[in-house]
Design an enzyme around this catalytic site. Structure first.
Site, mmCIF file in Angstrom:
data_model
loop_
_atom_site.group_PDB
_atom_site.id
_atom_site.type_symbol
_atom_site.label_atom_id
_atom_site.label_comp_id
_atom_site.label_asym_id
_atom_site.label_seq_id
_atom_site.Cartn_x
_atom_site.Cartn_y
_atom_site.Cartn_z
ATOM 1 N N LYS A 27 -24.652 12.070 -15.385
ATOM 2 C CA LYS A 27 -26.361 12.490 -15.038
ATOM 3 C C LYS A 27 -27.393 11.762 -16.117
ATOM 4 O O LYS A 27 -28.094 11.575 -15.631
ATOM 5 C CB LYS A 27 -26.320 13.977 -15.395
ATOM 6 N N LYS A 67 -18.184 13.558 -4.641
ATOM 7 C CA LYS A 67 -18.190 14.562 -4.076
ATOM 8 C C LYS A 67 -19.441 15.359 -3.537
ATOM 9 O O LYS A 67 -20.474 14.541 -3.664
ATOM 10 C CB LYS A 67 -17.774 15.858 -5.692
ATOM 11 N N LYS A 79 -25.404 18.831 -4.301
ATOM 12 C CA LYS A 79 -26.766 19.205 -4.246
ATOM 13 C C LYS A 79 -27.708 17.944 -4.723
ATOM 14 O O LYS A 79 -28.833 17.893 -4.079
ATOM 15 C CB LYS A 79 -27.343 20.100 -5.097
HETATM 16 P P1 TYM Z 1 -22.531 23.967 -9.852
HETATM 17 O O1 TYM Z 1 -23.757 24.741 -9.868
HETATM 18 O O2 TYM Z 1 -22.822 22.514 -9.741
HETATM 19 O O3 TYM Z 1 -21.433 24.459 -9.102
HETATM 20 C C1 TYM Z 1 -20.927 25.821 -8.562
HETATM 21 C C2 TYM Z 1 -19.715 25.865 -8.504
HETATM 22 O O4 TYM Z 1 -19.232 25.124 -7.111
HETATM 23 C C3 TYM Z 1 -18.378 24.133 -7.399
HETATM 24 N N1 TYM Z 1 -18.512 22.829 -6.634
HETATM 25 C C4 TYM Z 1 -17.444 22.454 -5.905
HETATM 26 N N2 TYM Z 1 -16.236 22.647 -5.710
HETATM 27 C C5 TYM Z 1 -15.687 21.725 -4.737
HETATM 28 N N3 TYM Z 1 -16.228 20.532 -4.220
HETATM 29 C C6 TYM Z 1 -17.386 20.336 -4.419
HETATM 30 N N4 TYM Z 1 -17.844 19.215 -3.875
HETATM 31 C C7 TYM Z 1 -17.926 21.091 -5.340
HETATM 32 N N5 TYM Z 1 -19.544 21.050 -5.807
HETATM 33 C C8 TYM Z 1 -19.615 22.168 -6.564
HETATM 34 C C9 TYM Z 1 -18.309 23.761 -9.083
HETATM 35 O O5 TYM Z 1 -17.056 23.501 -9.510
HETATM 36 C C10 TYM Z 1 -18.828 25.052 -9.432
HETATM 37 O O6 TYM Z 1 -17.417 26.092 -9.629
HETATM 38 N N6 TYM Z 1 -21.758 23.800 -14.812
HETATM 39 C C11 TYM Z 1 -21.478 24.683 -13.741
HETATM 40 C C12 TYM Z 1 -22.253 25.922 -13.782
HETATM 41 C C13 TYM Z 1 -21.687 27.024 -14.855
HETATM 42 C C14 TYM Z 1 -20.601 27.677 -15.089
HETATM 43 C C15 TYM Z 1 -20.690 28.263 -16.275
HETATM 44 C C16 TYM Z 1 -19.426 27.685 -14.336
HETATM 45 C C17 TYM Z 1 -22.683 27.046 -15.912
HETATM 46 N N7 TYM Z 1 -21.948 27.906 -16.691
HETATM 47 C C18 TYM Z 1 -19.727 29.206 -16.653
HETATM 48 C C19 TYM Z 1 -18.425 28.470 -14.665
HETATM 49 C C20 TYM Z 1 -18.503 29.340 -15.945
HETATM 50 C C21 TYM Z 1 -22.203 23.791 -12.437
HETATM 51 O O7 TYM Z 1 -23.046 22.887 -12.769
HETATM 52 O O8 TYM Z 1 -21.721 24.315 -11.245
#
Ligand code: TYM
Length: 338
Positions: free
Chosen positions: A114, A200, A203
Site C-alpha cells: 500500500k 486479487k 476494492k
Molecule cells: P478487507 O476489508 O480488505 O476484506 C474483508 C474480508 O474479505 C476478504 N477478501 C477476499 N477473500 C478472497 N478473495 C479476495 N479477492 C478477497 N478480498 C478480500 C479478506 O480476506 C477479509 O477477510 N484488514 C482487514 C480488515 C480487518 C480484520 C480485522 C479482519 C480489520 N481488523 C480483524 C479480521 C479480523 C481488511 O482490510 O479486510
C-alpha cells in the site's frame, strides 16, 4: 468458541469479500451452538490509515452495515458494530504497541504494497495497522477468525503479539489472550481480478470491470463476466490441468464456490467446452446468488436511522464484552486506572 472478524468500510462489498469471508461469517453465525458468540465489525478506524474523505467514510460505514445484513448477518444473533464506537479497540492497540516489535511490522507485506514507492509519505497508521487488527481480535478472545487468504499474515502477527504479551506479563497458568485461528474457505480463499489472474479482486483496483460488486445489476454482471479475461483453450477435464491458466482457473474457482461443487466436478460438466458456453452459465449463477442480496441491500440502505440503531446496539454489547480483557491488560502492565 468466539468468532470474530472485520471488514473495511471503503467502497462496495465485492464477490471476493463475499466468497472469501462474509459467506463464512454467515455460515458460522447460522451454525453457532449456544455459547458461541459471533462478533463482526466495520473497521472505520483502519480506514483512516489511507487518504480518505470523512463524508464518504460516514456513508461507507452505513453501506457496509446494510450489505452485511443483506448477506445474512443477523444483528440479533451476532454483535455488529463499527470500531469507532468501541474505544477499547484503540486503547488495546496502544497497550499492544509496547509488545509488537518493529521487525515484525517491517515484514508485513500490506504496508509494502500500500505504501509502494512512497514509504516516507505513508501514514504511521498504515504501518501500525496490523497492531490495531491484533487488538480487534484479542479484545474479544477470538478463537476463530473467518478471513480470506490475504489476511493470514495479519493473523499470524496477532498470534505472535498475544504469545509475547502472555509470556512477558502473565503467570504461566493464567494467560490473558487467546491465540486466534484463521478460518479460510478451502475453495475461495483468494478470488482474483477478472482482468488479471495474478492480482486479487479488490476494492482498490481502479477498473470496475475487475470485480463483481454485490450491488451490480444482472446486465452489469453478465457484461463483466463476458468481458473477463480468458484464453483461447477449451476447458480441461481436471483442475490440475488449469495450472498456468490463472484467469481460467479463477473463473472455475468462482463457479465452484458459488455452486458448492469441487473444481473437478465443475469441469466434468464443461470439459472440452470453450468460454463462450462457460461464461453465460457462470454469469447466471452469479446473478442467482447476488440478486436477492442486492434487492435486500437497496431496501436496507434507505433507512439511515435503522442502520445507525443496529450499529449502536451492537456497540453497546461489544463494549461490555471487551471490558474484562482490556482491564486485565491494563492491570498486567502495571497501569492503574484509579
Ligand atoms: P478487507 O476489508 O480488505 O476484506 C474483508 C474480508 O474479505 C476478504 N477478501 C477476499 N477473500 C478472497 N478473495 C479476495 N479477492 C478477497 N478480498 C478480500 C479478506 O480476506 C477479509 O477477510 N484488514 C482487514 C480488515 C480487518 C480484520 C480485522 C479482519 C480489520 N481488523 C480483524 C479480521 C479480523 C481488511 O482490510 O479486510
Amino acid at each position: 468458541m468466539r468468532v470474530v472478524s472485520g471488514i473495511q468500510p471503503t467502497g462496495n462489498l465485492h464477490l471476493g469479500n463475499y466468497l472469501g469471508a462474509i459467506r463464512n461469517w454467515v455460515r458460522m453465525q447460522d451454525a453457532a451452538q449456544q455459547g458461541t458468540q459471533c462478533v463482526f465489525f466495520i473497521v472505520d478506524l483502519h480506514a483512516i490509515s489511507m487518504p480518505h474523505d470523512p463524508a464518504e467514510l460516514r456513508s461507507g460505514v452505513r453501506d457496509m452495515a446494510a450489505a452485511l445484513v443483506a448477506c445474512g448477518i443477523d444483528p440479533e444473533r451476532s454483535i455488529l458494530f463499527n470500531q469507532a464506537q468501541v474505544p477499547a479497540h484503540a486503547e488495546l492497540q496502544w497497550l499492544l504497541n509496547g509488545t509488537a516489535r518493529m521487525g515484525w511490522l517491517n515484514r508485513m507485506t500490506q504496508f509494502k504494497d500500500k505504501s509502494g514507492k512512497n514509504r516516507e509519505g505513508a501514514s504511521v497508521a498504515l504501518f501500525t495497522y496490523p497492531i490495531l487488527q491484533a487488538a480487534d481480535v484479542l479484545l474479544y478472545q477470538a478463537t476463530h477468525v473467518p478471513v480470506g487468504d490475504d489476511q493470514k499474515q495479519h493473523l499470524e502477527l496477532a498470534r505472535d503479539i498475544a504469545q509475547k504479551f502472555n509470556n512477558d506479563f502473565c503467570p504461566e497458568d493464567a494467560p490473558i489472550f487467546t491465540l486466534p485461528d484463521p478460518i479460510m474457505p478451502p475453495q475461495a480463499a483468494r478470488i482474483m481480478s477478472l482482468r488479471d489472474g495474478s492480482a486479487k479482486m479488490s476494492k482498490s483496483d481502479p477498473s470496475d470491470m475487475s470485480r463483481i460488486n454485490l450491488t451490480d445489476d444482472a446486465d452489469t454482471i453478465m457484461k463483466k463476466v463476458k468481458k473477463a479475461k480468458t484464453d483461447p483453450e477449451p476447458l480441461p477435464e481436471t483442475a490440475k490441468e488449469l495450472e498456468g491458466r490463472a484467469e481460467a482457473l479463477n473463473l472455475v474457482t468462482i463457479y465452484s464456490a458459488l455452486a458448492g461443487k469441487s473444481a473437478d466436478e465443475v469441469l466434468k460438466d464443461f470439459a472440452g467446452e470453450g468460454f463462450g458456453k462457460f461464461k453465460p452459465a457462470l454469469g447466471e449463477l452469479m446473478v442467482e446468488t447476488l440478486s436477492p442480496i442486492s434487492a435486500r441491500y437497496v431496501e436496507l440502505r434507505e433507512d439511515d436511522e435503522a442502520l445507525d440503531a443496529i450499529l449502536a446496539k451492537g456497540a453497546l454489547k461489544a463494549r461490555s464484552l471487551a471490558a474484562p480483557t482490556l482491564s486485565a491488560a491494563y492491570q498486567a502492565l502495571g497501569l492503574s486506572r484509579g
